[in-house]
Write a protein that holds these residues in place. Structure first.
Motif, short mmCIF file in Angstrom:
data_model
loop_
_atom_site.label_atom_id
_atom_site.label_comp_id
_atom_site.label_asym_id
_atom_site.label_seq_id
_atom_site.Cartn_x
_atom_site.Cartn_y
_atom_site.Cartn_z
N LEU A 298 5.12 -4.90 -1.64
CA LEU A 298 4.06 -3.95 -0.43
C LEU A 298 2.37 -4.03 -1.03
CD1 LEU A 298 4.05 -2.82 1.37
CD2 LEU A 298 4.76 -0.70 1.07
N LYS B 260 0.60 -5.89 -3.03
CA LYS B 260 -0.64 -6.62 -3.16
C LYS B 260 -0.54 -6.99 -1.43
CE LYS B 260 0.11 -10.55 -5.24
NZ LYS B 260 0.40 -11.67 -6.84
N ALA B 261 0.91 -7.09 -1.32
CA ALA B 261 0.35 -7.44 0.22
C ALA B 261 -0.67 -6.80 0.80
CB ALA B 261 1.89 -7.38 1.48
N LEU B 262 -1.02 -5.38 0.46
CA LEU B 262 -1.77 -4.74 1.16
C LEU B 262 -3.04 -4.67 0.84
CD1 LEU B 262 0.18 -0.57 0.79
CD2 LEU B 262 -0.51 -2.32 2.52
N ASN C 279 -4.46 -7.78 -1.63
CA ASN C 279 -4.79 -8.11 -0.94
C ASN C 279 -6.27 -8.97 -1.47
OD1 ASN C 279 -4.51 -11.19 -1.94
ND2 ASN C 279 -2.55 -11.30 -0.64
N ASN D 43 -7.08 -11.16 1.26
CA ASN D 43 -6.80 -11.01 2.83
C ASN D 43 -5.53 -10.29 3.14
OD1 ASN D 43 -5.48 -12.86 2.02
ND2 ASN D 43 -5.93 -15.25 2.84
N GLY D 44 -5.68 -9.26 2.09
CA GLY D 44 -4.51 -8.70 2.95
C GLY D 44 -4.54 -7.11 4.13
N LEU D 45 -3.83 -6.74 4.29
CA LEU D 45 -3.98 -5.07 5.68
C LEU D 45 -5.51 -4.06 5.18
CD1 LEU D 45 -2.43 -4.42 8.18
CD2 LEU D 45 -1.80 -2.65 6.89
N SER E 32 -8.85 -6.40 6.53
CA SER E 32 -8.57 -6.25 7.19
C SER E 32 -8.99 -5.77 8.03
CB SER E 32 -7.37 -7.10 7.48
OG SER E 32 -6.82 -8.18 7.44
N GLY E 33 -8.00 -3.93 7.95
CA GLY E 33 -8.84 -2.63 8.51
C GLY E 33 -9.92 -2.82 8.54
N LEU F 93 -12.40 -4.75 10.29
CA LEU F 93 -12.12 -4.67 11.92
C LEU F 93 -13.16 -3.49 12.49
CD1 LEU F 93 -8.37 -4.53 12.72
CD2 LEU F 93 -10.00 -6.30 13.39
N TRP G 21 4.47 0.54 7.61
CA TRP G 21 3.96 -0.94 8.14
C TRP G 21 4.78 -2.17 7.67
CZ3 TRP G 21 1.89 -4.67 4.88
CH2 TRP G 21 1.24 -5.72 5.12
N MET G 22 5.02 -2.13 6.02
CA MET G 22 6.43 -2.94 5.27
C MET G 22 7.17 -3.27 6.58
SD MET G 22 8.00 -2.67 1.52
CE MET G 22 9.02 -4.00 1.17
N PHE H 8 -1.64 -9.92 9.34
CA PHE H 8 -2.45 -9.17 8.59
C PHE H 8 -3.87 -8.75 9.68
CE2 PHE H 8 -1.16 -10.67 4.74
CZ PHE H 8 -0.64 -9.65 3.59
N MET I 16 -3.43 -2.82 12.31
CA MET I 16 -3.43 -2.08 11.48
C MET I 16 -1.87 -1.28 11.92
SD MET I 16 -5.13 -2.00 8.71
CE MET I 16 -5.79 -0.20 8.11
N MET J 75 7.86 -13.93 -4.30
CA MET J 75 6.73 -13.34 -4.16
C MET J 75 5.78 -14.93 -4.42
SD MET J 75 4.77 -9.83 -5.11
CE MET J 75 4.54 -10.54 -7.20
N TRP K 233 4.30 -14.49 4.19
CA TRP K 233 4.77 -12.73 3.73
C TRP K 233 5.61 -12.36 4.43
CZ3 TRP K 233 2.93 -10.13 -0.19
CH2 TRP K 233 1.72 -10.21 -0.20
N LEU L 241 8.16 -9.86 2.12
CA LEU L 241 8.56 -8.34 2.63
C LEU L 241 9.77 -7.95 3.02
CD1 LEU L 241 5.21 -8.05 4.13
CD2 LEU L 241 5.72 -7.00 1.81
#
Lengths: 297, 327
Positions: free
Chosen positions: A125, A127-129, A131, A133-135, A138-139, A142, B73-74, B86, B89, B283, B291, B295
């Protein structure tokens, strides 16, 4: 015979600790001592030993750039993570200690990351946040902010790993909360009558009274932080540019990819000695700053 | 256990307001014949009290949202399409899909998939939990209730193990288990066997602390009735320290099912990989494009832990608090 029977009867409790004693000797003491021995050799699991006693492994820890950097990074990581975690934990515990409705719900919410945080799933998780180009990036994008590359910028990667642990402040918080509940309310009332402000009350009453618990949390968190492995191994693989290679990761790499058991043992021992020094300092210094209620009697 | 929960809630309710309570009492000391100024002061206090309550909730809610957001979010992201994950949010998917979960069930090749990996995990976690609890209880009983030759020295050594970090043991233990032929064992011997020998010092410590508060009268009367030390352990001690035993079992369950380094070192056949290793591998092979699959795999792997936590959250919190408070 009678004497022997008497001896046996007197020491019957010994039977109960035999499993522990075996475990202690085989799985703790022997590995511990053999690790010390190997740390003074150049033992390799496949190549064996080429020479006898050497101090080279220990010299390397403080001279070879990669190892010295790992040592410094470990300190940086621990001194970043532990204070942040403890301050957060105490702050939230302090607020939760007021008479508020739904305290148990909040306590649960804050505690969930602690119980799940150690799992690989949460590392994924993270890593997803964080990364590139992760969250999180991106946030920020925006709202028109070009956020740093948390994963690939050596300046930020360590902080990201650290935040993963700070996020898990829940267990330290629960310990603080239990301690705060034990502080007598009369003291606050007396202080309020004397005109002490809330901040003053916190620093003059609350904090001194819960120092044993602050001390307990400090030691356990330091020991944990100095051994951090999962974050750097799973999320960043020690990178970028070795900026998240902590000592435990280096030990792992040397021992289980290079099979240089001697080198790895020496690195582990350096870490161990550092941890012992910190633990001893905390124990020694608690005499000066920790307040135990029993001292008064 | 329910007793404990009630106690907790009572504590919260009885505890007087720390901040405003005291000062308010001072102001309200003369309730009869209130003058205007006093009324005003009281009104002011009430307002201040409302503001500080509001502020506290505000902080708790904001911090709570930040804390829980990644998890929410996950869960949402597992139901999103990869292109959407992505792009905002918002944790709620715009076009919900089950692709992530469907793909998560698929195998990556080799003789392993997420279900098999989870089965592997619990095939060593459950023996580990049982053995840890049994060996810790027996050891705690021995140290807390008996005196024998070398008692104090052994007790000190046992406590010293609390401060022996695992990092210094990993390398030599690996070599030791290598000698024993336990590495890559089909029965996870390197993970399971040590737990039979009370190697989890923290639990012994916790159980001893708990035992110290259990009165000895019951044991003494059982002794007079002819119970031997083993019967006393099983019939009297174990039922009395059950809450602490449950806490130990729950923590061991969480720790060993989350453990990554242990299986990484000691399991080397793909068919035997536990969920932690499986998730890490999925992963590595998928991150960057699939993704939702990664996840979803992760979420499935921690579902049992989440369920156990919510079923027994008070035991977890009591366990943590008990360890931290000076006994």
């Amino acid at each position: 015979m009678n004497k022997l029977k008497k001896f046996g009867k007197k020491n019957i409790g010994f039977i109960f600790i035999i499993p522990w004693l075996i475990g202690f000797l085989v799985f703790k003491l022997y590995p511990f001592m053999s690790s010390l021995y190997y740390s003074f050799t150049d033992y390799n699991l496949f190549a064996g030993m080429t020479e006898g006693f050497t101090l080279q492994n220990y010299k390397d820890v403080f001279t070879v750039p990669v190892e010295l950097t790992a040592l410094k990074t470990t300190f940086k990581y621990a001194f970043m993570t532990v204070p942040m975690k403890l301050v957060f934990a105490l702050f939230i515990a302090y607020i939760l200690n007021f008479k508020l409705k739904g305290v148990n719900l909040f306590r649960t919410i804050y505690y969930v990351p602690s119980i799940l945080g150690g799992s690989v799933a949460i590392a994924v998780l993270w890593k997803a946040l964080f990364n590139d180009n992760g969250l999180i990036r991106s946030g920020f994008a925006l709202i028109g902010i070009d956020a740093p590359h948390f994963m690939s910028d050596p300046k930020w990667a360590l902080l990201m790993i650290s935040i993963l642990r700070v996020w898990q402040f829940g267990s330290a918080m629960v310990v603080f909360l239990a301690a705060l509940k034990g502080v007598s309310q009369d003291l606050y009332e007396a202080a309020a009558i004397d005109g002490a402000s809330k901040t003053r009350q916190f620093f003059s009453i609350t904090l001194p009274l819960i120092t044993p618990v602050v001390f307990y949390n400090l030691v356990t968190q330091l020991v944990q932080a100095f051994q951090e492995f999962n974050g750097p191994y799973i999320i960043t693989r020690g990178g970028p540019l070795g900026s998240t290679t902590l000592m435990s990761l280096l030990v792992y790499n040397n021992a289980f990819t290079g099979y240089d058991m001697g080198k790895a043992s020496a690195q582990a021992w350096v870490l161990f000695v550092i941890l012992m020094i910190f633990t001893m300092i905390s124990f020694w210094s608690q005499k000066h700053w920790v307040y135990y209620a029993d001292d008064e009697n | 256990m329910s007793n404990n929960i009630d106690n907790n809630q009572n504590n919260v309710d009885i505890t007087p307001e720390v901040n405003t309570g005291a000062s308010e009492k001072v102001a309200m000391a003369k309730p009869s014949g209130q003058s205007d100024t006093l009324k005003k002061a009281n009104k002011n206090l009430k307002r201040r009290r409302a503001i500080s309550t509001f502020m506290r909730y505000f902080v708790l809610i904001v911090v709570g949202c930040i804390m829980i957001y990644p998890l929410v979010w996950m869960v949402g992201a597992c139901f999103k399409q990869n292109s959407e994950i992505f792009s905002s949010m918002n944790p709620i998917p715009i076009k919900a899909t089950l692709d992530g979960f469907k793909n998560a069930m698929k195998s990556y090749g080799g003789n392993i998939n997420i279900w098999k990996a989870m089965l592997n995990t619990y095939s060593y976690v459950i023996p580990m939990v049982i053995l840890t609890v049994v060996s810790s209880v027996v050891t705690a009983y021995g140290f807390a209730r008996f005196k024998f030759i070398g008692h104090n020295v052994l007790f000190a050594l046992m406590m010293a193990m609390l401060f022996l970090p695992q990092v210094v043991l990993n390398v030599p233990q690996y070599m030791l288990f290598n000698e024993f032929g336990w590495i890559g064992s089909d029965f996870y011997l390197a993970l399971i066997v040590p737990t039979a020998f009370a190697t989890e010092t923290y639990f012994i410590f916790m159980l001893i602390q708990f035992l110290r508060n259990v009165p000895k009268e019951l044991e003494e009367s059982a002794k007079i009735d002819g119970c031997n030390v083993f019967q006393i352990l099983i019939k009297i001690i174990v039922p009395m320290i059950m809450p602490a035993v449950v806490s130990c079992a729950l923590f061991k369950f969480m720790w060993s099912s989350n453990d990554f380094l242990g299986p990484l070192l000691y399991v080397n056949t793909p068919a035997k990989y536990p969920a932690t290793i499986f998730v890490k591998l999925s992963m590595d092979s998928d991150a960057g494009f699939d993704w939702n699959r990664v996840l979803a795999t992760s979420l499935i792997s921690i579902m049992p832990n989440i369920l156990v936590f919510f079923a027994a959250q008070n035991q977890f919190i009591d366990g943590i608090s008990a360890g931290g408070v000076k006994g």
